[in-house]
Write a protein that holds these residues in place. Structure first.
Motif, PDB file in Angstrom:
ATOM      1  N   ARG A  75     -15.655  42.312 -12.996  1.00  0.00           N
ATOM      2  CA  ARG A  75     -15.208  41.741 -14.261  1.00  0.00           C
ATOM      3  C   ARG A  75     -16.355  40.866 -14.764  1.00  0.00           C
ATOM      4  O   ARG A  75     -16.805  39.955 -14.069  1.00  0.00           O
ATOM      5  CB  ARG A  75     -13.925  40.928 -14.106  1.00  0.00           C
ATOM      6  CG  ARG A  75     -12.695  41.813 -14.053  1.00  0.00           C
ATOM      7  CD  ARG A  75     -11.422  41.048 -13.855  1.00  0.00           C
ATOM      8  NE  ARG A  75     -10.845  40.500 -15.077  1.00  0.00           N
ATOM      9  CZ  ARG A  75     -10.181  41.196 -15.985  1.00  0.00           C
ATOM     10  NH1 ARG A  75     -10.045  42.508 -15.846  1.00  0.00           N
ATOM     11  NH2 ARG A  75      -9.663  40.608 -17.045  1.00  0.00           N
ATOM     12  N   GLU A  77     -16.274  48.376 -15.400  1.00  0.00           N
ATOM     13  CA  GLU A  77     -15.270  48.052 -16.411  1.00  0.00           C
ATOM     14  C   GLU A  77     -15.641  48.609 -17.787  1.00  0.00           C
ATOM     15  O   GLU A  77     -14.801  48.588 -18.695  1.00  0.00           O
ATOM     16  CB  GLU A  77     -15.081  46.540 -16.510  1.00  0.00           C
ATOM     17  CG  GLU A  77     -16.242  45.789 -17.132  1.00  0.00           C
ATOM     18  CD  GLU A  77     -15.897  44.335 -17.464  1.00  0.00           C
ATOM     19  OE1 GLU A  77     -14.934  43.814 -16.869  1.00  0.00           O
ATOM     20  OE2 GLU A  77     -16.585  43.746 -18.314  1.00  0.00           O
ATOM     21  N   THR A 104     -13.849  50.233 -24.326  1.00  0.00           N
ATOM     22  CA  THR A 104     -13.332  49.003 -23.746  1.00  0.00           C
ATOM     23  C   THR A 104     -13.954  47.797 -24.433  1.00  0.00           C
ATOM     24  O   THR A 104     -15.069  47.860 -24.948  1.00  0.00           O
ATOM     25  CB  THR A 104     -13.635  48.941 -22.246  1.00  0.00           C
ATOM     26  OG1 THR A 104     -15.040  49.095 -22.052  1.00  0.00           O
ATOM     27  CG2 THR A 104     -12.907  50.037 -21.501  1.00  0.00           C
ATOM     28  N   LYS A 129     -15.154  46.506  -7.463  1.00  0.00           N
ATOM     29  CA  LYS A 129     -14.904  46.465  -8.896  1.00  0.00           C
ATOM     30  C   LYS A 129     -15.591  45.248  -9.485  1.00  0.00           C
ATOM     31  O   LYS A 129     -16.074  44.377  -8.762  1.00  0.00           O
ATOM     32  CB  LYS A 129     -13.395  46.393  -9.179  1.00  0.00           C
ATOM     33  CG  LYS A 129     -12.584  47.538  -8.609  1.00  0.00           C
ATOM     34  CD  LYS A 129     -11.105  47.351  -8.922  1.00  0.00           C
ATOM     35  CE  LYS A 129     -10.259  48.431  -8.296  1.00  0.00           C
ATOM     36  NZ  LYS A 129      -8.821  48.235  -8.579  1.00  0.00           N
ATOM     37  N   SER A 133      -2.404  45.866 -12.967  1.00  0.00           N
ATOM     38  CA  SER A 133      -2.870  46.831 -13.964  1.00  0.00           C
ATOM     39  C   SER A 133      -1.669  47.558 -14.536  1.00  0.00           C
ATOM     40  O   SER A 133      -0.782  47.983 -13.793  1.00  0.00           O
ATOM     41  CB  SER A 133      -3.837  47.838 -13.329  1.00  0.00           C
ATOM     42  OG  SER A 133      -4.971  47.187 -12.809  1.00  0.00           O
TER      43      SER A 133
END
Length: 615
Positions: free
Chosen positions: A504, A592, A393, A502, A380
């Protein structure tokens, strides 16, 4: 841990350059990259060519990097002592320079009474430590930084000129106080008062133009914007969440299938950023012990040839979304992805269907494959920040579009590097059948639900003055909602807290029928791999999916939650269907998309279902 110490991950997120941080006796603004102590090897150069190439192009397009320079990725400085014995760190400027005395004068009683505290400048404080203010009558009082500053939508930040705001052009040197009444902390109950009798209610400070014009001040860079600024200043509460929104680009490292030399050069590509010829390779070997130890036995020409190949591959990848390359690797169907050794950037296994589907009473025909990601590396990088509004985003993993209601501010004047961290972890990748999703999208109830979500999105995007982000599409809302439901359920099973997970989301309509998948993972800075609890849930995936769908079928806020209509709401709620904090919303550090584009009605039948559920 001392209060003026931050984790490396915090320095590229919550407390990056331009952010305000409370210390025990004062508040500071984190300095720009020129004020980071990077001398004497106090950092590590990270190698991630795809990320470097993408950000280098971005900075050059925005004139934040000289066209002749190459971009490096470096970790923030550590707390290890420098050669002179001083601890490494980041220089930070005192901000704001206005303070309020902690000693309170109570004036009057009852409804007419109020509390008054002296308002002073940094230069007025006791020169010994600058921790207290000495009154004329001999009293001494500790001080705290004032809660209010001002900024503009370009990210510029400055102290409020309280004397000018209260008096205008009239010159006055009488003492000033902050007066408060009641217990509600309402702006109308707080005023800045001068000894001459002039006063300003904080409620007035919200009036556009009341605080004056921006001067383009950038205290984190110790300068003013060379382009100037004439926007109206806005009141900003120093500790509010809208003071700082980091702009971070994250990439999952992909495995190298090349020979040993290519792998070594790829690992050292960050150290070799300035290498432009075979002669430069020879010089790098001579003056960099790390390169000499790893590449000393190889010919300079071979090293340079591999380096050029890696750079050309990175340039090709930089022309498309980072998620496309990641999805293609995870969904390749190969039994083993990457190599199983401690230094590998990525190692995963595509599991046999019987290993995770088993005897289940849930229809899993829409799931093409499940991939156990035993080891992954997440990089990141911080490249800017915004104030007041977070830059929306992009659903395809691309760089944020900052040309909206706010502009991204730079974190350096002309540095040729950006701060980045690498984190290692594990995860699960779920590959969905593209044909099944497209068939569901074409059904009447799904189309009708999509039109409602689009109406809510358009209502929400009005806040950006017609220049908002693109609608991510119905597949994204479906997979995003399912990801949140799975993360909440997996956290109960795998041993990790929900905030450690997390996501994605791969909802990419381009290509042969599109690319649809979910990666749920956990990653920790400075650790090679994790405890294995997430991968261990793979054999129980079918039961976890069923439990997740059963859990979101009913929300404790039903029927209010299930009856929610996106186009009748304001704020972020306009991007939601049936979703709230009791069912689908999770910690924003795990999401995200900042908890946008969620609707559990797309997953399973709710109280208000009309047949649009995918499962």
């Amino acid at each position: 841990m001392s209060k003026n110490t931050q984790r490396l991950s915090q320095v590229i997120s919550t407390f990056g350059p331009g952010a305000m941080v409370d210390l025990p006796t004062r508040s500071v603004v984190i300095g720009g990259l020129e004020q980071w102590d990077m001398k004497g090897g106090g950092f590590t150069t990270l190698s991630e060519p795809r990320l470097q190439e993408r950000l280098e192009k971005l900075l050059k397009d925005r004139n934040r990097l000289d066209q002749s320079k190459s971009l490096f990725l470096r970790t923030p400085p550590t707390t290890e002592a420098a050669p002179n014995g001083e601890p490494r760190g980041i220089s930070s400027a005192i901000f704001p320079a206005w303070f309020v005395c902690e000693e309170v004068d109570v004036v009057g009683t009852g409804p007419a009474g109020f509390r008054r505290r002296r308002l002073v400048r940094w230069k007025d404080l006791d020169a010994t430590g600058r921790k207290r203010f000495n009154f004329d009558d001999g009293r001494k009082s500790e001080v705290t930084p004032i809660r209010f500053v001002c900024a503009c939508t370009k990210g510029h930040l400055q102290d409020i000129d309280w004397r000018w705001v209260v008096h205008g052009t009239t010159v006055c040197q009488e003492p000033m106080w902050v007066e408060e009444k009641g217990t509600s902390a309402d702006p109308a109950d707080t005023s800045v008062v001068c000894g001459c009798g002039r006063r300003l209610s904080l409620q007035e400070a919200f009036i556009p133009g009341r605080l004056g014009k921006c001067r383009g001040e950038r205290p984190w860079l110790l300068d003013k914007d060379p382009d100037g600024c004439d926007l109206n200043l806005k009141l900003l509460t120093r500790t509010a969440t809208n003071t700082y929104f980091p702009q971070v680009l994250t990439i999952i490292s992909l495995p190298s299938e090349e020979d040993e030399l290519t792998k070594l050069v790829a690992e050292l590509s960050g150290e070799l950023t300035n290498v432009k010829s075979m002669e430069h390779v020879a010089a790098a070997k001579q003056f960099n012990p790390k390169i000499a130890a790893s590449l000393g036995e190889f010919a300079d020409g071979d090293i340079f040839e591999r380096l050029i190949r890696i750079r050309e591959g990175a340039k090709a990848d930089a022309s498309k979304s980072p998620k496309v390359a990641e999805f293609d690797v995870f969904a390749s169907g190969r039994e083993e992805i990457g190599q199983n050794h401690p230094a590998a950037k990525l190692y995963a296994q595509t599991l046999k269907r019987l290993a995770w589907a088993g005897a289940s009473d849930i229809d899993l025909s829409s799931v093409r494959s499940l991939v156990a990601v035993h080891r992954l590396r997440e990089v990141s990088c911080l490249y800017g920040f915004t104030r007041f509004e977070a830059a929306p985003t992009s659903s395809d993993g691309d760089i944020e579009d900052v040309s909206l209601a706010v502009d991204g501010a730079p974190i350096s004047r002309d540095a040729d590097w950006l701060p980045a961290i690498e984190q290692f972890g594990e995860g699960l990748f779920v590959h969905f059948d593209e044909a099944k999703i497209r068939a569901w999208m074409n059904e009447g109830p799904a189309k009708e639900r999509d039109s409602k979500l689009i109406a809510g999105f358009q209502h929400w995007s009005l806040r950006f003055g017609g220049k908002g982000p693109k609608y991510p599409g119905l597949p994204y809302a479906l997979l995003h909602s399912l990801s949140h439901a799975l993360m909440s359920e997996i956290a109960l099973d795998c041993g990790y807290p929900a905030s450690a997970l997390k996501e994605r989301i791969y909802a990419l309509p381009e290509g042969d029928g599109g690319r649809f998948g979910i990666l749920i993972y956990t990653a920790t800075a400075g650790a090679q791999g994790t405890l294995g609890g997430l991968v261990a849930t793979a054999p129980r995936f079918a039961s976890i999916l069923k439990a997740a769908l059963d859990r979101v079928a009913i929300c404790s806020n039903d029927p209010v939650c299930s009856d929610h209509e996106p186009d009748t709401q304001s704020g972020d709620r306009a991007t939601h269907g049936a979703a709230c904090h009791s069912c689908l919303l999770i910690a924003e550090t795990s999401c995200e998309s900042r908890n946008l584009y969620l609707d559990r009605a797309l997953l399973t039948a709710t109280m208000s279902a009309t047949g649009e559920a995918f499962f």
